[in-house]
Motif scaffolding. Sequence first.
Motif, PDB file in Angstrom:
ATOM      1  N   THR A   2       6.173 -12.698  -3.774  1.00  0.00           N
ATOM      2  CA  THR A   2       4.844 -12.809  -3.194  1.00  0.00           C
ATOM      3  C   THR A   2       4.331 -14.218  -3.381  1.00  0.00           C
ATOM      4  N   SER A   3       3.844 -14.795  -2.301  1.00  0.00           N
ATOM      5  CA  SER A   3       3.306 -16.152  -2.395  1.00  0.00           C
ATOM      6  C   SER A   3       1.903 -16.115  -2.984  1.00  0.00           C
ATOM      7  N   MET A   4       1.446 -17.276  -3.433  1.00  0.00           N
ATOM      8  CA  MET A   4       0.123 -17.384  -4.023  1.00  0.00           C
ATOM      9  C   MET A   4      -0.953 -17.016  -3.005  1.00  0.00           C
ATOM     10  N   TRP A  37      -0.399   4.875   8.273  1.00  0.00           N
ATOM     11  CA  TRP A  37       0.564   3.776   8.256  1.00  0.00           C
ATOM     12  C   TRP A  37       1.907   4.232   8.797  1.00  0.00           C
ATOM     13  N   ALA A  38       2.493   3.410   9.652  1.00  0.00           N
ATOM     14  CA  ALA A  38       3.878   3.569  10.099  1.00  0.00           C
ATOM     15  C   ALA A  38       4.362   2.182  10.495  1.00  0.00           C
ATOM     16  N   ASP A  39       5.503   1.784   9.971  1.00  0.00           N
ATOM     17  CA  ASP A  39       6.027   0.463  10.326  1.00  0.00           C
ATOM     18  C   ASP A  39       7.194   0.551  11.316  1.00  0.00           C
ATOM     19  N   GLY A  40       7.605   1.769  11.641  1.00  0.00           N
ATOM     20  CA  GLY A  40       8.695   1.949  12.586  1.00  0.00           C
ATOM     21  C   GLY A  40      10.078   1.775  11.996  1.00  0.00           C
ATOM     22  N   GLN A  41      10.164   1.311  10.754  1.00  0.00           N
ATOM     23  CA  GLN A  41      11.453   1.113  10.099  1.00  0.00           C
ATOM     24  C   GLN A  41      11.623   2.093   8.939  1.00  0.00           C
ATOM     25  N   THR A  42      10.855   1.877   7.879  1.00  0.00           N
ATOM     26  CA  THR A  42      10.970   2.762   6.711  1.00  0.00           C
ATOM     27  C   THR A  42      10.061   3.979   6.837  1.00  0.00           C
ATOM     28  N   VAL A  43       8.941   3.818   7.502  1.00  0.00           N
ATOM     29  CA  VAL A  43       8.010   4.932   7.734  1.00  0.00           C
ATOM     30  C   VAL A  43       7.879   5.089   9.250  1.00  0.00           C
ATOM     31  N   LYS A  44       8.597   6.057   9.800  1.00  0.00           N
ATOM     32  CA  LYS A  44       8.615   6.232  11.251  1.00  0.00           C
ATOM     33  C   LYS A  44       7.454   7.098  11.737  1.00  0.00           C
ATOM     34  N   LYS A  45       7.105   8.124  10.993  1.00  0.00           N
ATOM     35  CA  LYS A  45       5.994   8.998  11.362  1.00  0.00           C
ATOM     36  C   LYS A  45       4.769   8.547  10.559  1.00  0.00           C
ATOM     37  N   PRO A  46       3.630   8.307  11.223  1.00  0.00           N
ATOM     38  CA  PRO A  46       2.441   7.827  10.502  1.00  0.00           C
ATOM     39  C   PRO A  46       2.047   8.759   9.349  1.00  0.00           C
ATOM     40  N   ILE A  47       1.738   8.129   8.211  1.00  0.00           N
ATOM     41  CA  ILE A  47       1.287   8.880   7.042  1.00  0.00           C
ATOM     42  C   ILE A  47      -0.163   8.509   6.750  1.00  0.00           C
ATOM     43  N   SER A  50      -5.126   5.909   1.873  1.00  0.00           N
ATOM     44  CA  SER A  50      -6.435   5.319   1.604  1.00  0.00           C
ATOM     45  C   SER A  50      -6.484   3.897   2.159  1.00  0.00           C
ATOM     46  N   ALA A  51      -7.679   3.338   2.284  1.00  0.00           N
ATOM     47  CA  ALA A  51      -7.828   1.966   2.776  1.00  0.00           C
ATOM     48  C   ALA A  51      -7.092   0.961   1.882  1.00  0.00           C
ATOM     49  N   PRO A  52      -7.246   1.027   0.544  1.00  0.00           N
ATOM     50  CA  PRO A  52      -6.500   0.077  -0.296  1.00  0.00           C
ATOM     51  C   PRO A  52      -4.984   0.220  -0.151  1.00  0.00           C
ATOM     52  N   LYS A  53      -4.492   1.457  -0.023  1.00  0.00           N
ATOM     53  CA  LYS A  53      -3.049   1.670   0.145  1.00  0.00           C
ATOM     54  C   LYS A  53      -2.581   1.131   1.494  1.00  0.00           C
ATOM     55  N   TYR A  54      -3.402   1.314   2.539  1.00  0.00           N
ATOM     56  CA  TYR A  54      -3.072   0.774   3.858  1.00  0.00           C
ATOM     57  C   TYR A  54      -2.939  -0.745   3.793  1.00  0.00           C
ATOM     58  N   ILE A  55      -3.880  -1.393   3.135  1.00  0.00           N
ATOM     59  CA  ILE A  55      -3.835  -2.851   2.982  1.00  0.00           C
ATOM     60  C   ILE A  55      -2.599  -3.263   2.188  1.00  0.00           C
ATOM     61  N   ASP A  56      -2.245  -2.481   1.175  1.00  0.00           N
ATOM     62  CA  ASP A  56      -1.037  -2.762   0.390  1.00  0.00           C
ATOM     63  C   ASP A  56       0.204  -2.678   1.285  1.00  0.00           C
ATOM     64  N   TYR A  57       0.292  -1.608   2.094  1.00  0.00           N
ATOM     65  CA  TYR A  57       1.412  -1.486   3.033  1.00  0.00           C
ATOM     66  C   TYR A  57       1.431  -2.678   3.993  1.00  0.00           C
ATOM     67  N   LEU A  58       0.272  -3.044   4.522  1.00  0.00           N
ATOM     68  CA  LEU A  58       0.180  -4.139   5.479  1.00  0.00           C
ATOM     69  C   LEU A  58       0.621  -5.465   4.864  1.00  0.00           C
ATOM     70  N   THR A  60       2.528  -5.971   2.280  1.00  0.00           N
ATOM     71  CA  THR A  60       3.961  -5.909   1.998  1.00  0.00           C
ATOM     72  C   THR A  60       4.755  -6.141   3.274  1.00  0.00           C
ATOM     73  N   TRP A  61       4.331  -5.500   4.373  1.00  0.00           N
ATOM     74  CA  TRP A  61       5.015  -5.661   5.653  1.00  0.00           C
ATOM     75  C   TRP A  61       4.946  -7.114   6.127  1.00  0.00           C
ATOM     76  N   VAL A  62       3.777  -7.729   6.035  1.00  0.00           N
ATOM     77  CA  VAL A  62       3.614  -9.124   6.445  1.00  0.00           C
ATOM     78  C   VAL A  62       4.509 -10.032   5.605  1.00  0.00           C
ATOM     79  N   GLN A  63       4.515  -9.824   4.291  1.00  0.00           N
ATOM     80  CA  GLN A  63       5.358 -10.654   3.423  1.00  0.00           C
ATOM     81  C   GLN A  63       6.830 -10.475   3.761  1.00  0.00           C
TER      82      GLN A  63
END
Length: 78
Positions: A2-4, A37-47, A50-58, A60-63
């Motif tokens: 993770t970058s600064m 959340w669904a990224d189409g790769q590891t999570v194909k069906k939306p799950i 919570s908002a903080p967990k969604y941001i965490d997924y996002l 991680t995906w961006v990184q």
Amino acid sequence: MTSMCSTSVWEIISLMCMQISILICYSGFIFRYEYHWADGQTVKKPIKCSAPKYIDYLMTWVQDQLDDETVFPSKIGK
């Protein structure tokens, strides 16, 4: 790795989500937002998450996208 910058962004967003949650709790308002959340790769069906967990997924995906040499090569000609 993770970058600064992404760590700082995550900390700011996380703090904002916490402050919003406290504000909603104390003010008595009920906001009905659902995050899925669904990224189409590891999570194909939306799950549902919570908002903080969604941001965490996002974040991680961006990184992962930024670290992917096939998406953003670090050397010319790759």
